[in-house]
Write a protein that holds these residues in place. Structure first.
Motif, PDB file in Angstrom:
ATOM      1  N   VAL A 484      -8.645   1.587   8.389  1.00  0.00           N
ATOM      2  CA  VAL A 484      -7.943   2.552   7.311  1.00  0.00           C
ATOM      3  C   VAL A 484      -7.043   1.680   6.508  1.00  0.00           C
ATOM      4  O   VAL A 484      -7.137   1.501   5.416  1.00  0.00           O
ATOM      5  N   VAL A 485      -6.334   0.622   7.150  1.00  0.00           N
ATOM      6  CA  VAL A 485      -5.480  -0.293   6.548  1.00  0.00           C
ATOM      7  C   VAL A 485      -6.317  -1.178   5.606  1.00  0.00           C
ATOM      8  O   VAL A 485      -5.984  -1.296   4.567  1.00  0.00           O
ATOM      9  N   PRO A 490      -6.936  -1.681  -1.552  1.00  0.00           N
ATOM     10  CA  PRO A 490      -7.012  -1.621  -3.200  1.00  0.00           C
ATOM     11  C   PRO A 490      -6.018  -0.538  -3.879  1.00  0.00           C
ATOM     12  O   PRO A 490      -5.541  -0.751  -4.916  1.00  0.00           O
ATOM     13  N   ILE A 491      -5.866   0.385  -2.843  1.00  0.00           N
ATOM     14  CA  ILE A 491      -5.039   1.985  -3.676  1.00  0.00           C
ATOM     15  C   ILE A 491      -3.471   1.483  -3.163  1.00  0.00           C
ATOM     16  O   ILE A 491      -2.593   1.911  -3.996  1.00  0.00           O
ATOM     17  N   MET A 492      -3.491   1.339  -1.991  1.00  0.00           N
ATOM     18  CA  MET A 492      -1.949   1.162  -1.583  1.00  0.00           C
ATOM     19  C   MET A 492      -1.773  -0.501  -0.989  1.00  0.00           C
ATOM     20  O   MET A 492      -1.395  -0.655   0.268  1.00  0.00           O
ATOM     21  N   PRO A 493      -1.530  -1.432  -1.924  1.00  0.00           N
ATOM     22  CA  PRO A 493      -1.650  -2.737  -1.279  1.00  0.00           C
ATOM     23  C   PRO A 493      -0.366  -3.208  -0.703  1.00  0.00           C
ATOM     24  O   PRO A 493      -0.418  -3.800   0.379  1.00  0.00           O
ATOM     25  N   GLY A 494       0.807  -2.520  -0.987  1.00  0.00           N
ATOM     26  CA  GLY A 494       2.088  -3.041  -0.299  1.00  0.00           C
ATOM     27  C   GLY A 494       2.081  -2.435   1.126  1.00  0.00           C
ATOM     28  O   GLY A 494       2.514  -3.116   1.988  1.00  0.00           O
ATOM     29  N   THR A 495       1.930  -1.106   1.078  1.00  0.00           N
ATOM     30  CA  THR A 495       1.791  -0.321   2.488  1.00  0.00           C
ATOM     31  C   THR A 495       0.720  -1.341   3.455  1.00  0.00           C
ATOM     32  O   THR A 495       1.108  -1.278   4.662  1.00  0.00           O
ATOM     33  N   ALA A 496      -0.631  -1.430   2.846  1.00  0.00           N
ATOM     34  CA  ALA A 496      -1.419  -1.939   3.778  1.00  0.00           C
ATOM     35  C   ALA A 496      -1.164  -3.385   4.268  1.00  0.00           C
ATOM     36  O   ALA A 496      -1.360  -3.830   5.329  1.00  0.00           O
ATOM     37  N   GLU A 497      -0.381  -4.197   3.449  1.00  0.00           N
ATOM     38  CA  GLU A 497       0.136  -5.526   3.929  1.00  0.00           C
ATOM     39  C   GLU A 497       1.437  -5.274   5.156  1.00  0.00           C
ATOM     40  O   GLU A 497       1.263  -5.877   5.907  1.00  0.00           O
TER      41      GLU A 497
END
Ligand SMILES: [Zn+2]
Length: 689
Positions: A484-485, A490-497
């Motif tokens: 999921v991460v 691509p949509i939520m780059p800050g959260t994913a990082e």
């Protein structure tokens, strides 16, 4: 010719329409930039070599007129806004590989080189035309210096575009009843000599080009009428001292729509020069082989599907592979209006302390890219609380917390075949989304996987299990979480990082490909934090109050226009479409129970002869197929409807329309008859409760 699927062996360039360096940015402006950024990130995730570029549009009369009103030079005015944009985009993780502006030396030289080559190719000619002139100010009135009536649709139009009506580009002299913006006087016409690009030279080419063009359907359909009709030649010069000089004629500047798209090339070139030609060679995509993808607002389709491809063809460059034209963003059902301060400003959003990813998610996945989308604080809170906190956040937090508490990270077990298959399907959905140019589908691949994760953990109840069964379930959940991460990056780059770091993965989630979704997670990781914060009703009420106060304060000051951008006018045109208030009268559950509402699948759709908007549908309701008449003929591509899941009121009284019996009612939202469908795949006949 059809294009190879992404990733291809050649570099891609994703561009975003240049913002006029002309005013503050509100959240509606961000739609194309978030879309472009998400697409560029998605392409890279698939392993597609990609440069993502844009720049500020410094020229043109919107800038000149506003600078003049403010009493500063256009240069100073435009640079100030350019610097502000340059600073703002990264705050939303919109990370261009290069963000330049149209006045930079590279762009001036390249634009003039384009024009010289078009001239040498015999595509440019000189002609005397009548241009609007202000007799009192004794000056020509190009583009935005003049207002009047559109000769095509009769709506009020400003300068070079009919932005409140039919959306057409208007040539100099075309506007009717012209009035000077400088003095407010009726304008006169004077004869001047200008340069024209002979678009008819490219007519046959454009007809073929538009058939090959990928991207959103509106970018192919809207220009077809112009391309297949009589293509009017295009005046490429203006009487103005703000712009790039027409080579060899110092009294004329180039029309802004000549130098603006050339900045796509210049910006790519500047990127190559910075990172080195061996890292990214700008000439390859533009002149040899590559994938050029333009992400724009739908108000500039003509410029990107008629003018720009003609220029590229004339100088022997590659043509765009795809044009994605976004719909507009409305605010509470009405258009944004910068002059009425009816807007959620980007700076205000950030000052409220909202994570930029929440808005990125909202705008990228809330509707198809070419559809309009409505922003309201209620809807924003609803989607954040439901989809992000309730689905994605809930799954990630509960599974990672369980894993950390019981196993200090990832339990020592193998991923099940079921989960591996499900992640592979999600990767496939992601890949299909990119090839469909749908950032929404890309986002949904991650959200649906999180949804599956929730069902998985709920269904297996690891809290009631012992090892090794418990370890097996949690091992699966950690893998789903990691996937999921990766897919949401691509949509939520800050959260994913942040989540990537939390999972104690090495490097950056921005650098890994989709395949990383199936790589083994780290053995240990710390206790997770909840990835998203909910927004409660009080906060929504407070935000709405502030917005209302801001609009009220600006009323009476309605002509303090700081912005010539097109979203505003488009919005104002749709201001009649306010959302109806909710009904006060409540009904009992029994009354609702009397409605027999079912999932249906359209099997056949055809227009009804003689009826402007009625279509005859055959809809499979599981137990039987019904004939239903619906007022959707002009609003939908009927040939594309078979296979579509719809929602049908099955027990409405039969009716006869244009001699055709209608046995049921297909439910649809709003004036555009936006057909209702289901979120997952409930089969035809399923009852809706
Ligand atoms: Zn018009």
């Amino acid at each position: 010719m059809s294009h190879d699927e992404f990733p291809t062996d050649h570099p891609a360039v994703v561009t975003c329409g240049l913002p006029y360096a002309n005013g503050d940015l509100h959240v509606g402006h961000l739609r194309t930039y978030v879309g472009g950024d998400a697409l560029a990130r998605s392409l890279r995730k698939l392993g597609q070599e990609t440069a993502f570029v844009s720049g500020s549009d410094m020229h043109g009369t919107p800038v000149a007129v506003n600078a003049w009103e403010e009493g500063v030079s256009p240069e100073e005015f435009a640079l100030r806004h350019h610097e502000k944009y340059q600073e703002t985009f990264p705050k939303f993780d919109i990370e261009f590989d290069n963000y330049g502006h149209t006045r930079e030396e590279t762009n001036v030289e390249l634009t003039q080189a384009f024009v010289r080559e078009l001239d040498e190719g015999g595509h440019i000619y000189e002609q005397e035309i009548e241009v609007a002139w202000d007799p009192e100010a004794d000056q020509p009135l190009p583009d935005r210096y003049v207002e009047g009536t559109c000769p095509y649709c009769g709506e009020h139009a400003r300068g070079d575009e009919c932005d409140e009506g039919c959306g057409r580009h208007l040539e100099p002299g075309e506007i009717e009843d012209p009035t000077s913006v400088v003095t407010g006087n009726p304008a006169e016409y004077r004869t001047r000599e200008h340069e024209f690009l002979r678009l008819s030279d490219f007519q046959d080419y454009l007809g073929e080009f538009i058939d090959r063009l990928e991207g959103t359907a509106n970018a192919r359909n809207q220009p077809r009428e112009w391309i297949e009709g009589e293509l009017q030649d295009w005046c490429i010069t203006r009487d103005l001292d703000w712009g790039i000089e027409y080579p060899g004629k110092e009294e004329l500047v180039l029309y802004v729509w000549v130098d603006a798209p050339v900045e796509y090339v210049s910006s790519t070139k500047a990127y190559s020069e910075r990172v080195g030609q061996e890292e990214f060679d700008w000439e390859e995509p533009w002149q040899e082989e590559g994938e050029l993808v333009h992400v724009i607002g739908r108000d500039i389709i003509q410029h990107h599907t008629v003018f720009w491809p003609s220029m590229l063809r004339g100088v022997d460059y590659n043509e765009p592979r795809a044009v994605l034209a976004s719909g507009f963003v409305n605010l509470d059902g009405k258009g944004f209006s910068t002059s009425r301060n009816r807007a959620v400003w980007v700076d205000d959003y950030l000052e409220e302390g909202f994570d930029p990813d929440l808005y990125r998610y909202y705008i990228a996945t809330g509707s198809g890219f070419q559809q309009d989308i409505d922003f309201s604080w209620e809807r924003f809170a609803e989607r954040v609380n439901g989809e992000l906190v309730g689905t994605v956040g809930n799954f990630l937090y509960r599974s990672l917390l369980f894993a950390h508490r019981n196993y200090d990270g990832t339990p020592d077990a193998d991923v099940s075949a079921e989960v591996e298959d499900r992640i592979e399907d999600a990767i496939e959905d992601f890949r299909a989304g990119v090839n469909d140019y749908s950032v929404r589908a890309v986002g949904q691949s991650a959200v649906k996987l999180a949804q599956f994760g929730n069902e998985y953990i709920q269904g297996h109840e690891p809290w009631n299990l012992d090892d090794p069964e418990r370890a097996d379930v949690i091992r699966d959940c950690v893998q789903i979480a990691k996937a999921v991460v990766v897919l949401s990056e691509p949509i939520m780059p800050g959260t994913a990082e942040r989540l990537w770091d939390q999972l104690d993965e090495s490097g950056s989630v921005h650098e890994v490909g989709v395949g990383a979704a199936l790589d083994a997670p780290s053995e240990t990781f710390d206790a997770p934090e909840e990835p998203f914060k909910g927004i409660d009703d009080d906060r929504v009420a407070e935000l709405n109050k502030r917005l209302e106060a801001q609009i009220a304060a600006a009323s009476g000051d309605a002509d303090a226009d700081g912005d010539g951008s097109t979203d505003e006018e488009a919005g104002e045109a749709s201001e009649g479409s306010a959302i109806e208030p909710l009904a006060d009268d409540r009904i009992g559950f029994e009354a609702f129970g009397e409605l027999d509402v079912r999932v249906g699948e359209v099997e056949h759709a055809e227009g009804i002869e003689g009826a402007d908007d009625l279509a005859r549908l055959e809809v499979d309701l599981g137990v039987e197929t019904r004939q239903i008449v619906a007022g959707i003929k002009q609003l939908h591509d009927l040939d594309a409807l078979p296979g579509t899941r719809v929602v049908v009121l099955a027990n409405i009284e039969k009716a006869e329309l244009f001699g055709v019996e209608s046995n049921g009612m297909v439910l649809a939202a709003g004036e555009d008859a936006d057909l209702l469908t289901t979120h997952a795949d409930s089969p035809p006949g399923t009852k809706i409760r």
